[in-house]
Scaffold this motif. Structure first.
Motif, short mmCIF file in Angstrom:
data_model
loop_
_atom_site.label_atom_id
_atom_site.label_comp_id
_atom_site.label_asym_id
_atom_site.label_seq_id
_atom_site.Cartn_x
_atom_site.Cartn_y
_atom_site.Cartn_z
N UNK A 1 28.97 -39.74 94.75
CA UNK A 1 28.42 -40.20 96.02
C UNK A 1 27.00 -40.69 95.74
N UNK A 2 26.79 -41.98 95.95
CA UNK A 2 25.51 -42.58 95.59
C UNK A 2 24.68 -42.93 96.83
N UNK A 3 25.08 -42.43 97.98
CA UNK A 3 24.40 -42.83 99.22
C UNK A 3 22.91 -42.51 99.16
N UNK A 4 22.56 -41.31 98.73
CA UNK A 4 21.15 -40.93 98.67
C UNK A 4 20.43 -41.72 97.56
N UNK A 5 21.12 -41.90 96.48
CA UNK A 5 20.51 -42.62 95.34
C UNK A 5 20.13 -44.03 95.75
N UNK A 6 20.99 -44.66 96.54
CA UNK A 6 20.73 -46.05 96.91
C UNK A 6 19.58 -46.19 97.92
N UNK A 7 19.13 -45.05 98.47
CA UNK A 7 18.00 -45.11 99.40
C UNK A 7 16.66 -45.16 98.67
N UNK A 8 16.66 -44.91 97.37
CA UNK A 8 15.41 -44.95 96.60
C UNK A 8 14.86 -46.37 96.61
N UNK A 9 13.57 -46.51 96.86
CA UNK A 9 12.97 -47.85 96.85
C UNK A 9 13.12 -48.45 95.47
N UNK A 10 13.66 -49.64 95.40
CA UNK A 10 13.86 -50.29 94.10
C UNK A 10 15.26 -50.10 93.55
N UNK A 11 16.12 -49.38 94.29
CA UNK A 11 17.50 -49.18 93.83
C UNK A 11 18.24 -50.50 93.86
N UNK A 12 19.02 -50.76 92.84
CA UNK A 12 19.81 -52.00 92.81
C UNK A 12 21.31 -51.74 92.84
N UNK A 13 21.77 -50.88 91.96
CA UNK A 13 23.22 -50.74 91.82
C UNK A 13 23.60 -49.39 91.24
N UNK A 14 24.77 -48.95 91.60
CA UNK A 14 25.34 -47.74 91.01
C UNK A 14 26.80 -48.04 90.67
N UNK A 15 27.23 -47.65 89.50
CA UNK A 15 28.66 -47.83 89.16
C UNK A 15 29.05 -46.86 88.05
N UNK A 16 30.33 -46.66 87.92
CA UNK A 16 30.79 -45.72 86.90
C UNK A 16 30.82 -46.40 85.53
N UNK A 17 30.67 -45.59 84.49
CA UNK A 17 30.79 -46.12 83.13
C UNK A 17 31.99 -45.46 82.46
#
Lengths: 742, 155
Positions: A239-255
């Protein structure tokens, strides 16, 4: 064909520029082929500008082992260059020109650089010198025999005529490359054998030197990966909802898990863990995002296992199983010991531990539709090249790789995973340039580590108290390619009539992926120096004298390499160490000395530890190191490597280990995974054995496996305590602070 | 995000950053001075050591917002021509191996010498034991600080 086709004299600076291609032509009689065809060219490596500045393009990796400076010394010596006018640069990777072979490719590991480049660079320097002399002779209407080179000038004999290298460079470049060159006599060497400060120091002390970590390319984003904390675990959900709220966040994806070099399956030299990548405008933002990810892992079977479980498995294999992956030596060495007087047995453990390169792992990558550009400090560009091609399907000419020195490599930077990860992220981020950084916490919790080694020894003493048989079984978590890769007999060429070495592979059971680590398998293997001390103690023999008695008067012994182990050189380093450390002097109670000797990279090293033990507290009074690395290029650099190797081994001895609980690494950063500090560093002395050897050996890994056995033997001498597992911290031995000898 | 003015070496630089961002990353990624290194991020290794008004601090552990008007000196600003006694001594004693930790070592040593021009052996050891060097250059670092302490400062 025109000389110009292969001497690129009209290069950037309008000077002479010689490539390995010419050397191949001269030295290996390979026919030159037309430009544009697939050629054996290895690249342009020395350039002389009109100003006289010499640029040495060093294609190997400099990571602190000092090879850039030492190799430049070899070149400058034969070139008769002014050392102050030699500069070093690191060219981009070029898989066509810098072929990865003994002729000078990029590949840097196994203490091999000096071994492979010694002849090549001497010939290179001599070739350029001869061309400069020929150019001067032509200008003066005389013969080359009437001229000589010295400190950046060509002189005409019996005249006052001289011409600077810079003034000759362009005309020299138009001359044929000599087929044969004469090399200097060792007695004429002025740069080789002299201590020279590393060429990169002015840039290091002003902060100018750029490591891979320091690269910034236009539009670059930053990435951090939350890798599965359990090896071979899988990503269930995130769950990346909180992570994407960080100023400067661009993208989240699995590796994805990417396990490398599948030709060697099931053995994967690298094995990238599954995880979640975050991409942001700054490293700091990416770091914040990583912390705010909510991830559920499927930890798999490893999630239930701890270091103790793994070590118990190894113990069982060591003591019960008798179906080795492979063995060498005499099959029946210990089959029938009914007639011997006594059998000794002991188990030694060298645990996994981290490389802890001060420059955290990183790579900047920028993928496109069909290719990519990479900025990295790496020991093995050819592995990055082959893995990027395999994973992404790019062709070789579409991969551009910029190479930088590293803040420590120690074997870890031999693996190409950083580049594969960074390229994967760049692609997933929409083919944008991305710098991927391992945080120090990532380094502790999801990295490759030194292999695990359990050494099981057995020695048999006959009725005359001779060492009749020696058996050692190594249970190890690391092989590079084959199931059984190390057919060498037990290390040191001691004269023991019956010897058997068994190898058992536990790579499928490892809880942390194993890798090469400064000294590679030497660390566990040289526990043999401790077990030999146990035999000496049983026989009431002096450990130094006992070793000497087993060396057959210094005969050569073949232990699996094409080049024999020279018993005479082992003897000399042992004797020098003993003499310098005053072996045999009377010691106060609580004080003791221990000795260990080995060979690595065709060099020989003996180490004597002088310790004091009081109430389970160890003080290391002094470490004395004797080195025979053959021809010494840069004594200052060799001394650094000897001392650095001992500091390396003392960290392993005191603190080394990678404890795992429920599949997860317990250490998170340097406050838990301790490295030796200045206040723990004992005084150390390095002594060079006087030798007539005319070829140099490697020095990066010859002392690093010896600190542990030398100190453990000294602890026994001081206290009667036999320690067979490190780190000492876990064995009830207090850590050391430097204190004067009492 | 906030605009922060940093007095760094001889410059004043305005950057727009998260005020909680450690000074280290402001220096490296926003001011663009990369001589100051990231090693651990928790003040354990000292690779990120810079001076704040002449005192050595771990820039990884100081938020950029608390720096204020204090003068930041990084390795790039230690001397104009790379000739601080420590920089010369580092060359003379052939100290660095990989070099990555050395900016932090030098900045830490410079702060030591600033307050104690002739430190004893044990004062050097005590002052320098917060800086890690994985290559193991401690013996030479120690020697080079002694060497520098006997040079006449050119500044």
């Amino acid at each position: 064909m025109e000389r110009r086709d292969f001497i690129r004299s009209a290069g950037v600076a309008g000077g002479l520029l010689l490539s390995f291609q010419e050397l191949i032509a001269g030295s290996w009689e390979t026919k030159l082929v037309a430009p544009g065809a697939a050629s054996p060219a290895l690249g342009d490596f020395v350039r002389i500008d009109a100003s006289g500045d010499i640029l040495f393009q060093f294609v190997k990796h400099e990571m602190g082992q000092g090879v850039a400076t030492a190799m430049a010394q070899i070149l400058a010596e034969e070139l008769c260059a002014d050392w102050e006018k030699v500069r070093i640069d690191f060219p981009n990777a070029d898989m066509q020109r810098y072929q990865n072979d003994r002729n000078g490719g990029h590949d840097t590991g196994g203490s091999c650089t000096i071994i492979y480049q010694w002849d090549l660079l001497r010939k290179a320097g001599a070739t350029v010198k001869q061309m400069l002399i020929a150019a001067a002779a032509k200008q003066w209407n005389t013969t080359p025999e009437q001229c000589y080179a010295e400190k950046h000038y060509v002189f005409q004999r019996n005249t006052s005529k001289k011409l600077a290298f810079g003034a000759l460079a362009l005309s020299a470049a138009r001359l044929p490359v000599p087929a044969r060159v004469e090399l200097k006599k060792a007695s004429d060497h002025q740069i080789i054998g002299k201590s020279k400060p590393a060429k990169l120091i002015p840039k290091i002390v002003t902060g100018e030197l750029k490591y891979g970590m320091d690269i910034k390319v236009p539009g670059m984003l930053y990435a951090v990966i939350a890798r599965c904390p359990v090896f071979k675990g899988k990503l269930k959900s995130f769950d990346a909802a909180e992570a994407m709220k960080v100023a400067g966040a661009r993208k989240v994806f699995s590796t994805q898990r990417i396990a490398g070099l599948q030709l060697n399956a099931p053995y994967m030299p690298y094995d990238i863990r599954e995880g979640v990548a975050v991409v942001a405008d700054s490293f700091w933002a990416a770091r914040q995002m990583q912390a705010k990810l909510i991830i559920e892992w499927d930890e798999g079977g490893n999630g239930k296992l701890s270091s103790e479980d793994f070590e118990e498995m190894a113990w069982n294999r060591a003591t019960h199983r008798t179906d080795p992956t492979g063995f060498t030596g005499n099959a029946n060495a210990v089959a029938n010991l009914s007639h011997v007087r006594k059998t000794l047995r002991a188990s030694y453990v060298f645990p996994q531990q981290l490389h802890s390169c001060m420059e955290p792992l990183n790579c900047t990558a920028h993928t496109g539709e069909n290719g990519c550009e990479i900025w990295i400090g790496t020991q093995a560009p050819h592995l990055i090249d082959s893995e990027i091609r395999r994973v992404f399907g790019f062709s070789q000419e579409k991969i551009k790789m910029h190479l930088f020195p590293s803040g420590g490599g120690f074997g870890r930077r031999y693996y190409p995973d950083m580049a594969v990860e960074a390229a994967f992220i760049s692609r997933q981020a929409g083919n944008l340039p991305v710098k991927m950084i391992w945080t120090r916490e990532d380094d502790h919790q999801a990295n490759l580590a030194h292999l695990f080694q359990h050494m099981e020894y057995q020695a048999a003493l006959d009725k005359d108290n001779n060492l009749y048989a020696w058996y050692e079984k190594e249970i190890r978590t690391y092989t590079w390619s084959a199931r059984y890769m190390d057919p060498k007999l037990p290390s040191m060429a001691y004269a023991i009539p019956n010897v058997r070495y068994d190898f058992e592979d536990m790579i499928q059971q490892e809880l942390v992926h194993s890798s090469a680590w400064r000294g590679v398998d030497g660390h566990g293997r040289f526990y043999g120096e401790c077990f030999l001390d146990e035999v000496a103690a049983e026989l009431k023999r002096d450990p130094f004298e006992f070793r000497v008695s087993l060396l057959n008067g210094g005969k050569d012994t073949y232990v699996g390499d094409a080049i024999p182990v020279h018993g005479s050189r082992i003897l000399r380093v042992l004797q020098m160490a003993a003499e310098k450390a005053k072996w045999g002097e009377t010691l106060t109670p609580g004080r003791g000395k221990g000795i260990a000797v080995s060979t690595f990279g065709y060099s020989y090293c003996a180490v004597i530890a002088d310790v004091t033990m009081h109430d389970n507290k160890l003080v290391i009074n002094k470490m004395t190191i004797a080195i025979d690395c053959g021809k010494v290029i840069n004594p200052s650099g060799v001394e650094q490597q000897m001392i650095g190797g001992i500091v390396w081994s003392l960290t392993a001895l005191l603190y080394g280990g990678l404890p795992i609980k429920n599949g997860r690494a317990m250490h998170t950063n340097f406050h838990e995974n301790k490295l030796l500090r200045m206040n723990e560093c004992p005084p150390m002395e390095v002594h060079f054995v006087d030798t007539d050897e005319q070829t140099p050996g490697g020095v990066g890994e010859v002392s690093s496996p010896l600190g542990v056995p030398a100190v453990l033997n000294a602890i026994f001498a001081a206290s009667g305590k036999r320690i067979r597992k490190i780190p000492l911290e876990m064995q009830g031995i207090g850590t050391t602070l430097r204190e004067p000898i009492k | 995000m906030a605009t922060v003015e940093l007095h760094i070496n001889t410059r004043k630089v305005n950057i727009d950053v998260d005020p909680d961002m450690p000074l280290l990353w402001a220096i490296r990624d926003f001011v663009g001075l990369t001589g100051t290194k990231y090693g651990c991020g928790i003040g354990q290794c000292g690779a990120c050591t810079v001076h704040l008004d002449g005192n050595a601090i771990r820039s990884c552990s100081v938020p950029v917002s608390v720096v204020g008007s204090q003068k930041i000196t990084t390795i790039e600003g230690l001397s104009e021509k790379g000739d601080h006694p420590l920089q010369l001594a580092w060359q003379q004693e052939d100290v660095p191996q990989c070099g990555y930790c050395q900016a932090g070592q030098i900045m830490n040593a410079a702060a030591l010498l600033r307050g104690n021009a002739r430190p004893t052996d044990s004062e050097i050891t005590t002052a320098m034991s917060g800086n890690l060097c994985r290559c193991g250059t401690y013996q030479r670092i120690h020697k080079a600080i002694k060497t520098a302490s006997t040079m006449n400062s050119k500044s």
